[in-house]
Motif scaffolding. Structure first.
Motif, short mmCIF file in Angstrom:
data_model
loop_
_atom_site.label_atom_id
_atom_site.label_comp_id
_atom_site.label_asym_id
_atom_site.label_seq_id
_atom_site.Cartn_x
_atom_site.Cartn_y
_atom_site.Cartn_z
N TYR A 21 78.18 -27.76 6.62
CA TYR A 21 77.14 -28.46 5.88
C TYR A 21 76.44 -27.45 4.98
O TYR A 21 76.14 -26.34 5.40
CB TYR A 21 76.12 -29.10 6.82
CG TYR A 21 74.97 -29.76 6.08
CD1 TYR A 21 75.14 -31.01 5.51
CD2 TYR A 21 73.76 -29.11 5.91
CE1 TYR A 21 74.11 -31.60 4.80
CE2 TYR A 21 72.73 -29.70 5.22
CZ TYR A 21 72.90 -30.95 4.66
OH TYR A 21 71.88 -31.53 3.97
N GLU A 23 73.55 -27.29 1.42
CA GLU A 23 72.75 -27.98 0.41
C GLU A 23 71.95 -26.98 -0.41
O GLU A 23 71.64 -25.89 0.05
CB GLU A 23 71.83 -29.02 1.03
CG GLU A 23 70.64 -28.44 1.76
CD GLU A 23 69.67 -29.52 2.22
OE1 GLU A 23 69.13 -30.23 1.36
OE2 GLU A 23 69.45 -29.61 3.42
N GLU A 41 74.74 -31.35 -2.13
CA GLU A 41 74.78 -31.53 -0.68
C GLU A 41 76.24 -31.78 -0.32
O GLU A 41 76.85 -32.73 -0.80
CB GLU A 41 73.93 -32.71 -0.23
CG GLU A 41 73.94 -32.90 1.26
CD GLU A 41 73.07 -34.06 1.72
OE1 GLU A 41 72.70 -34.04 2.89
OE2 GLU A 41 72.78 -34.97 0.91
N ARG A 42 76.80 -30.89 0.48
CA ARG A 42 78.22 -30.97 0.84
C ARG A 42 78.37 -30.88 2.35
O ARG A 42 77.65 -30.12 3.01
CB ARG A 42 78.99 -29.83 0.19
CG ARG A 42 78.98 -29.89 -1.30
CD ARG A 42 79.77 -28.76 -1.90
NE ARG A 42 79.71 -28.85 -3.34
CZ ARG A 42 79.46 -27.83 -4.13
NH1 ARG A 42 79.27 -26.63 -3.63
NH2 ARG A 42 79.42 -28.00 -5.43
N TYR A 43 79.34 -31.61 2.87
CA TYR A 43 79.62 -31.55 4.29
C TYR A 43 81.06 -32.00 4.54
O TYR A 43 81.65 -32.69 3.70
CB TYR A 43 78.66 -32.42 5.11
CG TYR A 43 78.50 -33.83 4.58
CD1 TYR A 43 79.35 -34.84 4.99
CD2 TYR A 43 77.51 -34.12 3.65
CE1 TYR A 43 79.21 -36.12 4.49
CE2 TYR A 43 77.35 -35.39 3.15
CZ TYR A 43 78.20 -36.38 3.58
OH TYR A 43 78.07 -37.66 3.07
#
Length: 60
Positions: A21, A23, A41-43
């Motif tokens: 995760y 951000e 925002e990446r996950y």
């Protein structure tokens, strides 16, 4: 943030799970719209199974 968990499920099968995760609020302030831009925002997650096979599997 990143994390990984791995371990055996049986004597011939193992499992590994990875996850991450990240951000960033934004690095540029747009004063016209009163907000931050160029943020993200990446996950994600990935799972892998490891099978231990025998030589008998590939004989004909």
């Amino acid at each position: 943030m990143r994390g990984m968990v791995s371990g055996p499920l049986t004597d011939k099968i193992a499992l590994r799970v990875n996850g991450f995760y990240g951000e960033l609020d934004g690095i540029v302030r747009n004063v016209t719209q009163d907000r931050d831009v160029d943020g993200y925002e990446r996950y994600g997650a990935r799972a892998m199974l490891d099978f231990k096979v025998t030589d008998r599997l590939f004989t004909s």
